[in-house]
Design a protein around this motif. Structure first.
Motif, PDB file in Angstrom:
ATOM      1  N   GLU A 141      29.324  20.045  -0.488  1.00 25.90           N
ATOM      2  CA  GLU A 141      28.505  19.828   0.718  1.00 25.90           C
ATOM      3  C   GLU A 141      28.678  20.965   1.706  1.00 25.90           C
ATOM      4  O   GLU A 141      29.797  21.396   1.958  1.00 25.90           O
ATOM      5  N   THR A 144      20.659   8.692   4.217  1.00 27.97           N
ATOM      6  CA  THR A 144      22.109   8.915   4.204  1.00 27.97           C
ATOM      7  C   THR A 144      22.468  10.295   3.668  1.00 27.97           C
ATOM      8  O   THR A 144      21.943  10.708   2.643  1.00 27.97           O
ATOM      9  N   GLY A 145      23.326  11.009   4.395  1.00 29.18           N
ATOM     10  CA  GLY A 145      23.940  12.220   3.859  1.00 29.18           C
ATOM     11  C   GLY A 145      23.134  13.493   4.003  1.00 29.18           C
ATOM     12  O   GLY A 145      23.487  14.513   3.407  1.00 29.18           O
TER      13      GLY A 145
END
Lengths: 150, 396
Positions: free
Chosen positions: A54, A10-11
């Motif tokens: 991010e 994830t991510g």
């Protein structure tokens, strides 16, 4: 049967096709980039630390080195022991803007014979494995020499 | 005040695939080291074990396991885990106890019964563990990383497959002479070239195996050694257990990416070079003072890298140093006189201790047909997963 596509982790990446990108984080104080993403504290010991934001990583980079895997890796790598083992290439790629080297499997069909150190590659979406039991296609990133069709 | 500690005893259990438990190997090595030291186990007041990890927990916590197997006698116990550097960390812990005056004599033990085939992480879903992640997401085994280094050296320094094979030929020839080595057979360059590719460009015979084995040392204060009747003991003069410096810009086990150098300049020395550098600085010596070196040849190509990281030659000159014969018996600085991991294979908690055993025998002048004439100064170099440096300097 139709499979549901899910990221194997994830991510770490997002998007489809040309919009596919690896995701890292950047320290807002010192600009250090982290992949895999660092979401807690900046790991630069010279930095007092700031919020981590991010960011998508560069799509293209140059091959730092490469190798392959002629024998089946052990778990937690998932492969079907009933099927003959198909080696895959593994590429370490230097991203110039981020000044970071990121490993990844090569896109299917790309072998070590196709690669040289310094060659330009791009990140593309790929499949890590398909799980019949849950009907899941686990997705991952691959590196592929630029100018090579999927 | 001297920072030296004495090596009173060294002992090993032969490496191999014996199919027995690691406790047996470690206990045999410990008994051999105690006998070599001329000491009774009951005289040892401290024992340090290098841990063998099973299933993510150091099954049978090592110090206590060996102390129990040797017979509980009330000694102080310490256990350490630092992956492949566990042995060096155990030596460091023992040395610190001796230099602090907490113990006169310390027994250091490491042993393993390795799995067949590739090393792999413990079970369970652990996406916060970089070691688990590199297997799960990339299928990147240890040899895959060795392959990346090897290919990089070929591209940057012009190393060839023949250079890599020569390392194996050299180390196998030395392993023949070592009764503790697992492989005691000469290997030719043609045999290396004919072996199966494991991780391009490396062949099976370029890569070390997993093995069972055990190694142990009895360390003491120099004063104790003198009182014990050893006038000129082999002495440990430095132990390096340094971590990398940010940004660590060389892809390394088990990570999926390097640190970014966008905000901080890469350090002047790579991590591996800094491991040896810290040992040299503490010992007050340089590479020109060495008689012998035991380096961590997980792969043939990696041994060439260590030549450069130890400063035995300039960057990119490792293959040239090998071809000149400088690192072979009779050369300027023989490397891996034990036969190296090429001849032993990996028994993780034991190998950094085994390297010190070889230095001890070389510096005592009792290494038999492997003996480096007049050996006075030796270094070990090793590297543990997750940033554990490992280097020991011993002198006589």
């Amino acid at each position: 049967m139709s499979y549901t596509r899910k990221p194997a982790i994830t991510g770490w990446f997002t998007g489809e096709g040309d919009g596919f990108r690896l995701l890292g984080t950047r320290c807002t104080a010192c600009a250090s980039v982290f992949f895999p993403r660092e979401d807690v504290h900046c790991r630069n010991p010279h930095c007092a630390g700031g919020p981590l934001k991010e960011i998508p990583l560069s799509r293209k980079g140059r091959i730092w080195s490469y190798t392959d895997s002629r024998y089946r890796p052990p778990s937690p790598y998932v492969s079907d022991p009933e099927l003959p083992w198909e080696p895959y290439a593994l590429i370490a790629v230097e991203l110039e803007a981020e000044r970071i080297v990121v490993l990844g499997q090569a896109a299917p069909g790309v072998t070590v014979a196709d690669l040289t150190v310094g060659m330009e590659v791009e990140v593309v979406p790929g499949v890590l494995h398909e799980d019949e039991d849950t009907g899941t296609t686990w997705t991952i990133w691959h590196w592929r020499p630029t100018g090579v069709a999927a | 005040m001297t920072k030296d500690v004495a090596v009173l005893g060294a002992g090993m259990h032969p490496w191999g695939k014996w199919g027995r438990g690691f406790v047996e190997y470690g206990t045999a090595a410990a008994r051999a080291a105690l006998m070599d030291a001329g000491l009774d186990w009951r005289d040892v007041r401290s024992v340090v074990g290098a841990d063998t990890v099973r299933g993510g927990y150091p099954g049978h916590v090592a110090g206590a396991t060996f102390a129990k197997a040797l017979g509980w006698q009330g000694a102080t116990v310490t256990s350490v885990y630092a992956a492949c550097a566990s042995g060096a960390q155990a030596v460091a812990a023992a040395r610190a106890q001796i230099l602090a005056g907490l113990a006169d004599v310390v027994l250091v033990v490491g042993a393993d019964a390795a799995p067949k085939g590739f090393f792999r992480p413990a079970g369970g879903d652990r996406p916060d563990d970089p070691d688990w992640l590199r297997f799960r997401l990339l299928g990147a085994t240890n040899p895959a990383y060795f392959g990346l280094y090897a290919r990089r050296r070929m591209a940057v320094h012009g190393d060839t497959l023949e250079d890599f094979a020569l390392v194996k030929v050299k180390n196998a020839a030395l392993g023949v002479l070592n009764p503790y080595a697992r492989y005691r057979k000469r290997v030719t360059a043609e045999e290396v070239a004919a072996s199966a590719v494991v991780a391009d460009p490396l062949r099976l015979l370029d890569i070390c195996a997993t093995s069972d084995g055990g190694a142990a040392l009895v360390l003491s204060s120099v004063d104790f050694a003198h009182r014990h009747g050893v006038a000129r003991p082999v002495r440990i003069r430095a132990v390096s257990t340094v971590t990398p410096r940010f940004p660590n810009t060389v892809p390394d086990l088990p990570d999926i990416a390097t640190d970014s150098a966008v905000a901080a300049a890469p350090p002047a020395r790579t991590f591996r070079a800094s491991i040896a550098g810290a040992a040299y600085e503490e010992a007050g010596i340089g590479p020109e003072d060495l008689s012998v070196a035991e380096v961590y040849d997980l792969s043939t190509a990696l041994e060439l890298q260590w030549y450069e990281d130890l400063g035995l030659c300039g960057e990119g000159e490792g293959a040239k140093l090998l071809r000149e014969g400088a690192t072979a018996p009779g050369g300027r600085i023989p490397v891996n006189t034990s036969g190296g991991l090429a001849s032993f294979g990996e028994a993780v908690p034991a190998q950094a201790i085994a390297q010190v055993c070889e230095l001890t025998w070389q510096l005592r002048g009792v290494a038999g047909d492997r003996q480096v004439a007049g050996a006075r100064v030796g270094i070990t170099a090793n590297q543990g997963l997750f940033g554990h440096g490992s280097s020991v300097v011993a002198v006589r």
